[in-house]
Design a protein around this motif. Structure first.
Motif, PDB file in Angstrom:
ATOM      1  N   MET A   1       0.842  -1.195   0.000  1.00  0.00           N
ATOM      2  CA  MET A   1       0.000   0.000   0.000  1.00  0.00           C
ATOM      3  C   MET A   1       0.878   1.247   0.000  1.00  0.00           C
ATOM      4  N   ALA A   2       0.733   2.071  -1.035  1.00  0.00           N
ATOM      5  CA  ALA A   2       1.492   3.318  -1.104  1.00  0.00           C
ATOM      6  C   ALA A   2       1.008   4.273  -0.018  1.00  0.00           C
ATOM      7  N   ALA A   3       1.906   5.103   0.472  1.00  0.00           N
ATOM      8  CA  ALA A   3       1.557   6.052   1.531  1.00  0.00           C
ATOM      9  C   ALA A   3       0.415   6.959   1.070  1.00  0.00           C
ATOM     10  N   PRO A   4      -0.724   6.924   1.752  1.00  0.00           N
ATOM     11  CA  PRO A   4      -1.862   7.754   1.322  1.00  0.00           C
ATOM     12  C   PRO A   4      -1.601   9.235   1.555  1.00  0.00           C
ATOM     13  N   THR A   5      -2.006  10.043   0.606  1.00  0.00           N
ATOM     14  CA  THR A   5      -1.905  11.493   0.743  1.00  0.00           C
ATOM     15  C   THR A   5      -3.252  12.050   1.193  1.00  0.00           C
TER      16      THR A   5
END
Length: 351
Positions: free
Chosen positions: A105-109
């Motif tokens: 999971m990519a770091a959520p912005t």
């Protein structure tokens, strides 16, 4: 007429909601356990069943006593948004507390989170068009359909179907004009998608039932068997080919839904029992929670046999969803709806 139909409900639709949610859960459980989405890609057809059911329910619930567009949207927001927000924010908190538990999971912005909560299709930090809670992509379509349906409620009943048919057919054709480069820059244009036709399919089924369509149980069972056979035998569409999906998943889903209704409407004492109805009632909780449960189960099961791991994960996800339904979803809906419920209880609400 069955007793449930006399009260304006269809048990077959409730059961199909449960079937659809379990199909999607099996797809994700198998993908996680086997490391490939091709093991049980047909489970994705659960989404297509959901879309057809949604079109059916929205028309059936508003045909006799149409609400105002505002009442309709308020009802849909109460039904869809709170539980979706709960699981989306729970996933965000879990990532903030223990990001190592979500290696893919990519770091959520902040923008990603806000657009996810607003049901706006967009490119996530990894560059794919998924909201924070990935399965929420279907809710983007649901909310878009609700907006179109609310617009149609401004018209007299005789013109409502024509407008919806025009929109749900024209928008996918318009989508063919968008080049891939534009869709990558503006993912919201992806809502002009052939899957919108599935909502129209559900509306047409509801209209047909409303006008007294009753072909009988034998034809109903034939439609169910044919739909299931197509899903089982036809090649699965590629993940990015929604026109093929409309044909290979949408058409058999349409046959299964209309077949189930034919079987029910031809029986005077149609009963399915409490367990299938409970699975249908908890289908939304299952749809939103199952990926989190499957991920957690995968970490516990470790290197277990993939078939066993997928089976156990699916079973745990279903049991967890039933618990969420009774502990969270049902009381939350009762609290938010109160005594003001503008839509008649023609159907249990869809996904």
């Amino acid at each position: 007429m069955t007793a449930s139909m006399q009260k304006g409900t269809y048990e077959s639709i409730q059961v199909l909601r449960g079937v659809a949610a379990i199909l999607v859960t099996l797809f994700h459980a198998a993908s996680h356990a086997f490391g490939s989405e091709n093991v049980f890609r047909v489970g994705n057809a659960g989404v297509d069943i959901f879309f057809i059911i949604s079109g059916f329910v929205m028309w059936a619930a508003t045909a006799r006593r149409p609400p105002t567009p505002g009442e309709f949207l308020r009802h849909r927001v109460i039904r869809v948004v709170p539980l979706y927000y709960l699981f989306t924010l729970a996933l965000l908190v879990a990532w903030l507390v223990l990001p190592s538990a979500f290696p893919h999971m990519a770091a959520p912005t902040a923008g990603h989170v806000l657009l996810s909560l607003a049901f706006v299709p967009h490119a996530d930090p990894a560059g794919t068009a998924f909201p924070l809670l990935a399965q929420g992509w279907t809710l983007n379509f649901e909310m878009f359909f609700y907006l179109l349906f609310a617009l149609a409620l401004l018209l007299p009943a005789a013109r409502r179907l024509r407008l919806l048919a025009a929109l749900l057919l024209a928008l996918p054709l318009l989508g063919l004009l968008f080049p891939e480069t534009l869709l990558r820059r503006a993912p919201a244009l992806g809502l002009c998608n052939p899957l919108l036709v599935e909502f129209l399919g559900g509306i047409l089924i509801a209209r047909w039932v409303e006008r007294g369509g009753r072909p009988g149980a034998p034809l109903g069972w034939a439609a169910i068997v044919l739909g299931a056979a197509i899903l089982a035998l036809a090649p699965n569409p590629a993940a990015d080919n929604d026109w093929a999906r409309l044909l290979l998943f949408g058409v058999p889903a349409f046959l299964i839904v209309i077949g189930a209704l034919c079987v029910e409407t031809s029986a005077k004492n149609f009963r399915v029992g409490p367990a299938p109805l409970l699975l249908g009632a908890s289908s939304y909780s299952l749809y939103l929670s199952h990926t989190i449960v499957i991920s957690a189960a995968g970490k516990v099961l470790g290197g277990a046999n993939p078939l066993l791991a997928a089976t156990v994960a699916t079973t745990v996800a279903v049991l967890a969803a039933i618990a969420v339904y009774f502990a969270v979803e049902k009381p939350l809906l009762k609290l938010l709806r109160g005594s003001r419920d503008p839509l008649p209880r023609v159907q249990v609400a869809p996904l």
